[in-house]
Scaffold this active site. Sequence first.
Site, PDB file in Angstrom:
ATOM      1  N   TYR A  19       6.428 -11.252  36.659  1.00 25.61           N
ATOM      2  CA  TYR A  19       7.212 -11.002  37.885  1.00 25.61           C
ATOM      3  C   TYR A  19       6.735 -11.867  39.045  1.00 25.61           C
ATOM      4  CZ  TYR A  19       8.408  -6.614  35.517  1.00 25.61           C
ATOM      5  OH  TYR A  19       8.829  -5.679  34.628  1.00 25.61           O
ATOM      6  N   TYR A 147      15.818   1.739  35.609  1.00 16.32           N
ATOM      7  CA  TYR A 147      15.005   0.687  34.984  1.00 16.32           C
ATOM      8  C   TYR A 147      14.548   1.193  33.616  1.00 16.32           C
ATOM      9  CZ  TYR A 147      11.283  -2.483  33.754  1.00 16.32           C
ATOM     10  OH  TYR A 147      10.501  -3.368  33.071  1.00 16.32           O
ATOM     11  N   ASP A 241      14.425   8.707  29.409  1.00 14.47           N
ATOM     12  CA  ASP A 241      13.346   7.718  29.431  1.00 14.47           C
ATOM     13  C   ASP A 241      12.259   8.262  30.358  1.00 14.47           C
ATOM     14  OD1 ASP A 241      11.643   5.613  29.839  1.00 14.47           O
ATOM     15  OD2 ASP A 241      13.201   4.129  30.242  1.00 14.47           O
ATOM     16  N   LYS A 270       3.515   4.297  29.126  1.00 11.56           N
ATOM     17  CA  LYS A 270       2.665   4.216  30.319  1.00 11.56           C
ATOM     18  C   LYS A 270       1.394   5.098  30.253  1.00 11.56           C
ATOM     19  CE  LYS A 270       5.168   1.438  33.212  1.00 11.56           C
ATOM     20  NZ  LYS A 270       6.634   1.437  33.170  1.00 11.56           N
TER      21      LYS A 270
HETATM   22  C1  LIG Z   1       7.696   0.681  32.538  1.00  9.64           C
HETATM   23  C2  LIG Z   1       8.942   1.286  32.048  1.00  9.64           C
HETATM   24  C3  LIG Z   1       9.597   0.801  30.902  1.00  9.64           C
HETATM   25  C4  LIG Z   1       9.113  -0.416  30.157  1.00  9.64           C
HETATM   26  O1  LIG Z   1       7.860  -0.246  29.586  1.00  9.64           O
HETATM   27  P1  LIG Z   1       7.000  -1.529  29.137  1.00  9.64           P
HETATM   28  O2  LIG Z   1       5.803  -0.957  28.490  1.00  9.64           O
HETATM   29  O3  LIG Z   1       6.710  -2.308  30.380  1.00  9.64           O
HETATM   30  O4  LIG Z   1       7.848  -2.318  28.191  1.00  9.64           O
HETATM   31  C5  LIG Z   1      10.747   1.442  30.490  1.00  9.64           C
HETATM   32  N1  LIG Z   1      11.225   2.519  31.155  1.00  9.64           N
HETATM   33  C6  LIG Z   1      10.610   3.021  32.238  1.00  9.64           C
HETATM   34  C7  LIG Z   1      11.178   4.239  32.897  1.00  9.64           C
HETATM   35  C8  LIG Z   1       9.461   2.412  32.733  1.00  9.64           C
HETATM   36  O5  LIG Z   1       8.880   2.900  33.842  1.00  9.64           O
END
Ligand SMILES: *Cc1c(COP(=O)(O)O)cnc(C)c1O
Length: 420
Positions: A19, A147, A241, A270
């Site tokens: 980024y 996202y 997600d 995460k």
């Molecule tokens: C960070 C994130 C992703 C992507 O995860 P990566 O490990 O960076 O590929 C997908 N969805 C959400 C909600 C996120 O915060």
Amino acid sequence: MSEAPNWLVEGAPHVWRPYCQMKTAPAPLAVARTDGSRLILEDGRELVDGIASWWTACHGYNHPHIRDAVADQLARAPHVMFGGLAHEPAYRLARRLAALLPGDLDHVFFAESGSVSVEIAMKMALQYWINRGVSGRTRFLSFLGGYHGDTLATMTICDPEEGMHSLFAGVMPAQHVVALPTDAASEAGLRAYLAENAQEIAAIVVEPRVQGAGGMFFHDDEVLRTLRRVADDHDMLLIFDEIFTGFGRTGDLFACEGSGVVPDIVTLSKALTGGTLPLSAAIASARVFEAFWSDDPGAALMHGPTYMANPLACAAANASLDLFETGSWRADVARIEAGLRKGLEPCRTATGVVDVRVKGAIGVVEFATPVAVGALSQRFAEAGVWIRPMLNLIYLTPPFVVTDADLEQLTGAIRTVVVG
Ligand SMILES: *Cc1c(COP(=O)(O)O)cnc(C)c1O
């Protein structure tokens, strides 16, 4: 400040940073080691970490319980392929995640990154309909401000700006990206939209409670109840997600559990390993899993990342869950929430600020226009804190173990920059 270390100078021409317009961005800060809520730089400075390394290090860095579990597993077996082989850390972790998640979210598919777990959830949803003999369910419904990752398929379900839909126009399939149904008018809009398009939609994909990297937008649990109803009415799957919201960040262990809304698939990553190793999971309900359970080999989910269910990562995740089981994170998140409210509130009336909002261990100061990420990060570092703004936001997502004094240093640095 001392000179940049040799390894940074010599490696810089060869490392492509994330980024970042590398030609104009300031040099990255060289980290020597980490400890608790602190980054210790090569030049000896200590920064209080306000971001927890992209929301991963929920228990702080180098937690001894996680470190010991990983060291133990490292001596035993760092990695084995998951095709045809099994190991205790993964099987134990799958059972524990299934027990912690609500409803019958019982079937855990491991991967190595968040984006890949979202891709897997999307693939599960598409094949769910194929396996059930329903044709034409080839698209997804997702939301403005959302996202879901940086890989090509996940980009299509991000907010159009966040997912760079115009830059890559014509490259990827267009999805249905609409406003979240946050009130009667937007719910009516969504229902009208679906009256036209529902037949081609395999699943709704949403970040429950908080849309993170797309702008730190918060919404009520009522929105999730609406989405569950809408998905059921139109016979679509619902994917949560929870890569950002999972593991306590909003005050409940998972947003699905806290809201009482059970999706058909949930993605986690995460904070799954407490910020130690890369790991993710797409976890399916019984209904989804059963569509793949068949005597027909063609009905199987043909997917298997090379480092799937890496034993070191699973050992870290199990140790992180042990720490969640003690329950102390709940009081910490409540304490951080109060500290963020008090500490960030004075920013509300500052020039250029349009909103200050806090949910769980997430604190946000929103500006009318984009902020200078590189310059601000440098100013924060000079104040002894690591805060990396994004878009038009300065935000905090500290480790849950951050002390009150460190939290005050974080919010104080933001007040100094924003209020003066
Ligand atoms: C960070 C994130 C992703 C992507 O995860 P990566 O490990 O960076 O590929 C997908 N969805 C959400 C909600 C996120 O915060």
